[in-house]
Design a protein around this motif. Structure first.
Motif, PDB file in Angstrom:
ATOM      1  N   PRO A  54      -4.177  25.598  -4.952  1.00 33.85           N
ATOM      2  CA  PRO A  54      -5.332  24.749  -5.281  1.00 33.85           C
ATOM      3  C   PRO A  54      -5.179  23.316  -4.744  1.00 33.85           C
ATOM      4  O   PRO A  54      -4.100  22.753  -4.739  1.00 33.85           O
ATOM      5  CB  PRO A  54      -5.358  24.735  -6.816  1.00 33.85           C
ATOM      6  N   LEU A  55      -6.281  22.804  -4.245  1.00 36.24           N
ATOM      7  CA  LEU A  55      -6.422  21.439  -3.747  1.00 36.24           C
ATOM      8  C   LEU A  55      -5.586  21.145  -2.496  1.00 36.24           C
ATOM      9  O   LEU A  55      -5.317  19.989  -2.189  1.00 36.24           O
ATOM     10  CB  LEU A  55      -6.087  20.420  -4.853  1.00 36.24           C
ATOM     11  N   THR A  56      -5.150  22.217  -1.719  1.00 37.99           N
ATOM     12  CA  THR A  56      -4.390  22.030  -0.464  1.00 37.99           C
ATOM     13  C   THR A  56      -4.848  23.074   0.550  1.00 37.99           C
ATOM     14  O   THR A  56      -5.585  24.015   0.225  1.00 37.99           O
ATOM     15  CB  THR A  56      -2.870  22.197  -0.681  1.00 37.99           C
ATOM     16  N   ASP A  57      -4.382  22.896   1.757  1.00 34.88           N
ATOM     17  CA  ASP A  57      -4.623  23.908   2.797  1.00 34.88           C
ATOM     18  C   ASP A  57      -3.511  24.955   2.823  1.00 34.88           C
ATOM     19  O   ASP A  57      -3.474  25.817   3.695  1.00 34.88           O
ATOM     20  CB  ASP A  57      -4.700  23.236   4.171  1.00 34.88           C
ATOM     21  N   GLN A  58      -2.593  24.885   1.930  1.00 34.46           N
ATOM     22  CA  GLN A  58      -1.444  25.789   1.915  1.00 34.46           C
ATOM     23  C   GLN A  58      -1.767  27.075   1.155  1.00 34.46           C
ATOM     24  O   GLN A  58      -2.689  27.119   0.347  1.00 34.46           O
ATOM     25  CB  GLN A  58      -0.254  25.081   1.274  1.00 34.46           C
ATOM     26  N   VAL A  59      -0.953  28.096   1.472  1.00 31.85           N
ATOM     27  CA  VAL A  59      -1.115  29.388   0.802  1.00 31.85           C
ATOM     28  C   VAL A  59       0.227  29.819   0.232  1.00 31.85           C
ATOM     29  O   VAL A  59       1.285  29.376   0.681  1.00 31.85           O
ATOM     30  CB  VAL A  59      -1.642  30.472   1.775  1.00 31.85           C
ATOM     31  N   ARG A  60       0.157  30.717  -0.738  1.00 32.18           N
ATOM     32  CA  ARG A  60       1.379  31.294  -1.322  1.00 32.18           C
ATOM     33  C   ARG A  60       1.619  32.652  -0.689  1.00 32.18           C
ATOM     34  O   ARG A  60       0.763  33.510  -0.702  1.00 32.18           O
ATOM     35  CB  ARG A  60       1.202  31.464  -2.819  1.00 32.18           C
ATOM     36  N   ILE A  61       2.801  32.798  -0.133  1.00 37.47           N
ATOM     37  CA  ILE A  61       3.162  34.065   0.505  1.00 37.47           C
ATOM     38  C   ILE A  61       4.461  34.547  -0.119  1.00 37.47           C
ATOM     39  O   ILE A  61       5.383  33.756  -0.366  1.00 37.47           O
ATOM     40  CB  ILE A  61       3.351  33.895   2.033  1.00 37.47           C
ATOM     41  N   ASP A  62       4.521  35.843  -0.347  1.00 38.44           N
ATOM     42  CA  ASP A  62       5.736  36.434  -0.907  1.00 38.44           C
ATOM     43  C   ASP A  62       6.824  36.409   0.170  1.00 38.44           C
ATOM     44  O   ASP A  62       6.725  37.063   1.216  1.00 38.44           O
ATOM     45  CB  ASP A  62       5.452  37.863  -1.364  1.00 38.44           C
ATOM     46  N   ARG A  63       7.835  35.625  -0.106  1.00 35.70           N
ATOM     47  CA  ARG A  63       8.928  35.434   0.845  1.00 35.70           C
ATOM     48  C   ARG A  63       9.581  36.770   1.207  1.00 35.70           C
ATOM     49  O   ARG A  63       9.912  37.014   2.377  1.00 35.70           O
ATOM     50  CB  ARG A  63       9.944  34.485   0.227  1.00 35.70           C
ATOM     51  N   GLU A  64       9.776  37.645   0.263  1.00 31.90           N
ATOM     52  CA  GLU A  64      10.436  38.936   0.500  1.00 31.90           C
ATOM     53  C   GLU A  64       9.618  39.812   1.452  1.00 31.90           C
ATOM     54  O   GLU A  64      10.186  40.497   2.303  1.00 31.90           O
ATOM     55  CB  GLU A  64      10.685  39.666  -0.816  1.00 31.90           C
ATOM     56  N   GLU A  65       8.306  39.768   1.327  1.00 36.71           N
ATOM     57  CA  GLU A  65       7.463  40.556   2.243  1.00 36.71           C
ATOM     58  C   GLU A  65       7.600  40.058   3.676  1.00 36.71           C
ATOM     59  O   GLU A  65       7.687  40.851   4.614  1.00 36.71           O
ATOM     60  CB  GLU A  65       5.990  40.480   1.816  1.00 36.71           C
ATOM     61  N   ILE A  66       7.623  38.726   3.819  1.00 31.99           N
ATOM     62  CA  ILE A  66       7.775  38.154   5.172  1.00 31.99           C
ATOM     63  C   ILE A  66       9.139  38.518   5.747  1.00 31.99           C
ATOM     64  O   ILE A  66       9.244  38.938   6.896  1.00 31.99           O
ATOM     65  CB  ILE A  66       7.568  36.625   5.135  1.00 31.99           C
ATOM     66  N   TYR A  67      10.187  38.367   4.956  1.00 34.29           N
ATOM     67  CA  TYR A  67      11.525  38.726   5.435  1.00 34.29           C
ATOM     68  C   TYR A  67      11.614  40.206   5.804  1.00 34.29           C
ATOM     69  O   TYR A  67      12.248  40.575   6.790  1.00 34.29           O
ATOM     70  CB  TYR A  67      12.590  38.371   4.395  1.00 34.29           C
ATOM     71  N   ASP A  68      10.950  41.025   5.014  1.00 35.36           N
ATOM     72  CA  ASP A  68      10.947  42.464   5.295  1.00 35.36           C
ATOM     73  C   ASP A  68      10.285  42.747   6.656  1.00 35.36           C
ATOM     74  O   ASP A  68      10.815  43.495   7.476  1.00 35.36           O
ATOM     75  CB  ASP A  68      10.234  43.215   4.175  1.00 35.36           C
ATOM     76  N   ILE A  69       9.136  42.116   6.876  1.00 31.27           N
ATOM     77  CA  ILE A  69       8.430  42.315   8.158  1.00 31.27           C
ATOM     78  C   ILE A  69       9.253  41.754   9.312  1.00 31.27           C
ATOM     79  O   ILE A  69       9.381  42.383  10.374  1.00 31.27           O
ATOM     80  CB  ILE A  69       7.027  41.680   8.106  1.00 31.27           C
ATOM     81  N   LEU A  70       9.845  40.578   9.129  1.00 33.79           N
ATOM     82  CA  LEU A  70      10.685  39.987  10.194  1.00 33.79           C
ATOM     83  C   LEU A  70      11.885  40.876  10.505  1.00 33.79           C
ATOM     84  O   LEU A  70      12.250  41.050  11.682  1.00 33.79           O
ATOM     85  CB  LEU A  70      11.146  38.581   9.779  1.00 33.79           C
ATOM     86  N   ASP A  71      12.506  41.446   9.466  1.00 36.09           N
ATOM     87  CA  ASP A  71      13.635  42.367   9.699  1.00 36.09           C
ATOM     88  C   ASP A  71      13.195  43.594  10.495  1.00 36.09           C
ATOM     89  O   ASP A  71      13.909  44.056  11.399  1.00 36.09           O
ATOM     90  CB  ASP A  71      14.258  42.796   8.367  1.00 36.09           C
ATOM     91  N   GLN A  72      12.037  44.115  10.159  1.00 38.85           N
ATOM     92  CA  GLN A  72      11.506  45.268  10.895  1.00 38.85           C
ATOM     93  C   GLN A  72      11.235  44.895  12.354  1.00 38.85           C
ATOM     94  O   GLN A  72      11.501  45.680  13.265  1.00 38.85           O
ATOM     95  CB  GLN A  72      10.230  45.786  10.234  1.00 38.85           C
ATOM     96  N   MET A  73      10.724  43.673  12.574  1.00 35.39           N
ATOM     97  CA  MET A  73      10.459  43.213  13.947  1.00 35.39           C
ATOM     98  C   MET A  73      11.764  43.081  14.718  1.00 35.39           C
ATOM     99  O   MET A  73      11.849  43.491  15.881  1.00 35.39           O
ATOM    100  CB  MET A  73       9.697  41.886  13.932  1.00 35.39           C
ATOM    101  N   ARG A  74      12.787  42.513  14.076  1.00 28.93           N
ATOM    102  CA  ARG A  74      14.098  42.367  14.740  1.00 28.93           C
ATOM    103  C   ARG A  74      14.670  43.736  15.123  1.00 28.93           C
ATOM    104  O   ARG A  74      15.313  43.882  16.150  1.00 28.93           O
ATOM    105  CB  ARG A  74      15.071  41.640  13.815  1.00 28.93           C
TER     106      ARG A  74
END
Length: 133
Positions: free
Chosen positions: A21-41
């Motif tokens: 709220p009141l920003t341009d930022q978003v909340r992202i689940d860190r574990e989901e991002i790490y999971d996707i990055l690991d799969q990409m690696r």
């Protein structure tokens, strides 16, 4: 998994993330991002290996195709050369055969002349008449 699919997943994750709220930022689940990055690696090196293999195979196929083309060209040149040699041999054999035929004909003609001319001549060159000399 395909890298492009993983990138799409990452894009969806950011796109569907909850806004702070009141920003341009978003909340992202860190574990989901790490999971996707690991799969990409894990996926990227395999895809690079496959791409390199495909490139090598194409280079190898081009080499094989070129070798076959050169072999075909060399074979055709050798066949032309062999045909030329055989043609020359055929001409020479025809000449030789003609000479042999002419030689036999001359021998036959001489043999006939000798028979006709030698009706009265014996083997030892004498007369075949029983009359004394």
């Amino acid at each position: 998994m395909d890298v492009l699919v993983l990138i799409d997943k990452l894009d969806d994750l950011v796109h569907n993330a909850k806004a702070v709220p009141l920003t341009d930022q978003v909340r992202i689940d860190r574990e989901e991002i790490y999971d996707i990055l690991d799969q990409m690696r894990a996926t990227i090196p395999e895809e690079i290996k496959q791409a390199r293999w495909i490139v090598k195979e194409r280079q190898a196929q081009e080499i094989v195709d070129e070798a076959r083309r050169q072999a075909r060209e060399t074979r055709l040149e050798m066949e032309d050369w062999a045909d030329s040699i055989l043609s020359t041999l055929e001409v020479n054999l025809d000449k030789f055969l003609g000479a042999v035929k002419r030689g036999r004909e001359r021998l036959h003609e001489r043999s006939q002349e000798s028979v006709v001319a030698g009706v009265g001549v014996g083997v030892d060159g004498g007369s075949t008449n029983d009359q004394p000399y």
